[in-house]
Design a protein around this motif. Structure first.
Motif, short mmCIF file in Angstrom:
data_model
loop_
_atom_site.label_atom_id
_atom_site.label_comp_id
_atom_site.label_asym_id
_atom_site.label_seq_id
_atom_site.Cartn_x
_atom_site.Cartn_y
_atom_site.Cartn_z
N LEU A 32 6.09 -17.77 16.34
CA LEU A 32 6.76 -16.46 16.38
C LEU A 32 5.92 -15.43 17.12
O LEU A 32 6.44 -14.63 17.90
N SER A 33 4.61 -15.44 16.88
CA SER A 33 3.73 -14.48 17.55
C SER A 33 3.72 -14.72 19.05
O SER A 33 3.75 -13.78 19.85
N GLY A 34 3.68 -15.99 19.45
CA GLY A 34 3.72 -16.31 20.88
C GLY A 34 5.04 -15.89 21.51
O GLY A 34 5.06 -15.36 22.63
N ALA A 35 6.14 -16.11 20.80
CA ALA A 35 7.44 -15.70 21.32
C ALA A 35 7.54 -14.18 21.42
O ALA A 35 8.16 -13.65 22.35
N ARG A 36 6.92 -13.47 20.48
CA ARG A 36 6.91 -12.00 20.54
C ARG A 36 6.20 -11.52 21.80
O ARG A 36 6.70 -10.65 22.52
N ARG A 65 5.45 -9.11 5.55
CA ARG A 65 4.74 -10.17 6.27
C ARG A 65 5.25 -10.31 7.70
O ARG A 65 4.47 -10.41 8.65
N LEU A 66 6.57 -10.31 7.86
CA LEU A 66 7.13 -10.39 9.21
C LEU A 66 6.78 -9.14 10.02
O LEU A 66 6.56 -9.23 11.23
N GLY A 67 6.72 -8.00 9.35
CA GLY A 67 6.34 -6.77 10.04
C GLY A 67 4.92 -6.84 10.58
O GLY A 67 4.66 -6.42 11.72
N VAL A 68 4.00 -7.38 9.79
CA VAL A 68 2.62 -7.54 10.24
C VAL A 68 2.57 -8.48 11.44
O VAL A 68 1.89 -8.22 12.44
N MET A 69 3.31 -9.57 11.37
CA MET A 69 3.32 -10.53 12.48
C MET A 69 3.85 -9.90 13.75
O MET A 69 3.33 -10.13 14.85
N MET A 70 4.88 -9.09 13.62
CA MET A 70 5.50 -8.51 14.80
C MET A 70 4.71 -7.34 15.37
O MET A 70 4.80 -7.03 16.55
N SER A 71 3.90 -6.69 14.53
CA SER A 71 3.07 -5.59 15.02
C SER A 71 1.73 -6.09 15.54
O SER A 71 1.04 -5.40 16.27
N GLY A 72 1.36 -7.32 15.12
CA GLY A 72 0.09 -7.88 15.55
C GLY A 72 -1.10 -7.29 14.85
O GLY A 72 -2.23 -7.48 15.29
N PRO A 82 14.95 -21.48 23.43
CA PRO A 82 15.41 -22.71 22.76
C PRO A 82 14.28 -23.64 22.35
O PRO A 82 14.35 -24.27 21.28
N GLY A 83 13.24 -23.75 23.17
CA GLY A 83 12.13 -24.63 22.82
C GLY A 83 11.37 -24.14 21.60
O GLY A 83 11.00 -24.94 20.72
N VAL A 84 11.13 -22.83 21.54
CA VAL A 84 10.43 -22.26 20.38
C VAL A 84 11.30 -22.41 19.13
O VAL A 84 10.81 -22.75 18.05
N ALA A 85 12.58 -22.14 19.27
CA ALA A 85 13.50 -22.28 18.14
C ALA A 85 13.49 -23.70 17.60
O ALA A 85 13.45 -23.93 16.38
#
Length: 214
Positions: free
Chosen positions: A96-100, A156-163, A180-183
């Motif tokens: 998820l972090s890489g996709a962000r 938790r998702l907020g922390v991941m998306m803010s880095g 699609p590959g990440v999904a």
């Protein structure tokens, strides 16, 4: 057909063959006898595999892993289940972090709903404490189609998306994965750990749930 056969592995529990994507790979530390989960398939050394099911784990620990590694194996079912969920969570967070960073995510109910309507969303990730987001019509349809997972909580998702974990963290309730590959990688990783997850994820938050979520 030869390529297909080479990609298959035998389960150390039941002995049946399956593709590597369908099995959990583990590596062995000969000095301690401990087992390490290798969901990315990048660990060095000889690996063993088992189906992501408690029954196959139990059978593998009864002697299957020791036969594969030709050495003593020090592990128990509870530890493997715990380590598998933790390894899956780390891998999903990394994906998820890489996709962000690559701009391959859509965040928030309205944006995710639009991505679903435009058929850009390949997978939906809903925070386990985001029952309101789970009731959005577009998200409900994604859940019914098996294109959604319940993961983490809004903070938790907020922390991941803010880095960052410092200061005020914007909560994120729902995420659409556009690549699609990440999904596919997230779905596969989540599916591997699914049989070993309890009613709440490792964050300990109460979970919304649906029998259709896979």
């Amino acid at each position: 057909s030869r390529t297909k056969k080479r990609s298959e592995r035998a389960c150390a529990g039941c002995g049946k063959h399956a593709t590597a994507d369908e099995l959990v790979r583990v590596v062995h530390d000969p000095s301690s006898g401990e087992i390490g989960i290798d969901l990315a398939g990048s660990g060095f050394g000889r690996g063993a595999h088992f189906h992501p099911s408690p029954d196959c784990v139990k059978r593998a620990l009864r002697g299957g892993l020791a036969r594969v590694f030709k050495a003593k194996v020090t592990a128990d079912e509870a530890a493997i289940a715990r380590d598998l969920v933790r390894a899956a969570d780390r891998r999903i967070e990394g994906l998820l972090s890489g996709a962000r960073r690559a701009g391959q995510l859509a965040l928030g109910g309205d944006v995710v709903a639009a991505a679903l309507k435009e058929e850009k969303a390949k997978l939906i990730v809903v925070a386990r404490d985001a029952s309101a987001a789970a009731r959005l019509p577009e998200v409900e349809r994604a859940v019914a189609a098996g294109r959604a997972i319940a993961f983490g909580d809004k903070e938790r998702l907020g922390v991941m998306m803010s880095g960052s974990s410092e200061g005020a963290v914007k909560e994120v309730a729902v995420i659409a994965v556009l690549h699609p590959g990440v999904a596919a990688a997230i779905e596969r990783t989540y599916r591997m750990s699914g049989p070993f997850r309890g009613p709440a994820d490792t964050s300990g938050s109460a979970a919304w749930s649906s029998s259709e979520v896979r």
